[in-house]
Design an enzyme around this catalytic site. Sequence first.
Site, short mmCIF file in Angstrom:
data_model
loop_
_atom_site.label_atom_id
_atom_site.label_comp_id
_atom_site.label_asym_id
_atom_site.label_seq_id
_atom_site.Cartn_x
_atom_site.Cartn_y
_atom_site.Cartn_z
N CYS A 76 0.07 3.92 2.63
CA CYS A 76 0.49 3.45 3.96
C CYS A 76 1.96 3.78 4.18
CB CYS A 76 0.32 1.94 4.09
SG CYS A 76 -1.37 1.38 4.02
N CYS A 99 0.83 -1.21 0.00
CA CYS A 99 0.00 0.00 0.00
C CYS A 99 0.87 1.26 0.00
CB CYS A 99 -0.91 -0.06 1.23
SG CYS A 99 -1.67 1.51 1.71
#
Length: 144
Positions: free
Chosen positions: A71, A68
């Site tokens: 993230c 991600c």
Amino acid sequence: MPELMLIPCPQCNGLNRLPADRLDDQPKCGRCKAPVLLDKPFELKQGDYASQVKGDLPLLVDVWADWCGPCKSFAPVFEQAATQLTGKCRLAKLDSEANQQLSAQLGIRSIPSLILFRNGKEVARQSGALPLPQLMNWLRSQGI
Ligand SMILES: [Zn+2]
């Protein structure tokens, strides 16, 4: 008698009783001698969850995954927040890939997700990354 605070050890899950006025003295865990209060996030694993949501300090969990991008760009913000919140809030990272059962239990639909726990209960949730000032504002609005 100073007020005692119950704080789980991020290393061994042992529940420590610490005098509230001694939290600035880098308290060590009574069981494993590791520092109880960190200035950086610790890794939360499925098996630690029940122990780590307990205690008198709120727990902020960053749910993330290796694939991600957002993230990863949020990670340094979360680390900076941890340096500012030592002794006020405990910060943990939950790898949603490695802990799929817990992620499902928490109802994670998108990452990054931030979940704030107080006294073992979820009290607030934020989906998506935040810049540091907004993150700190959000936490302030939750009384941290
Ligand atoms: Zn310990």
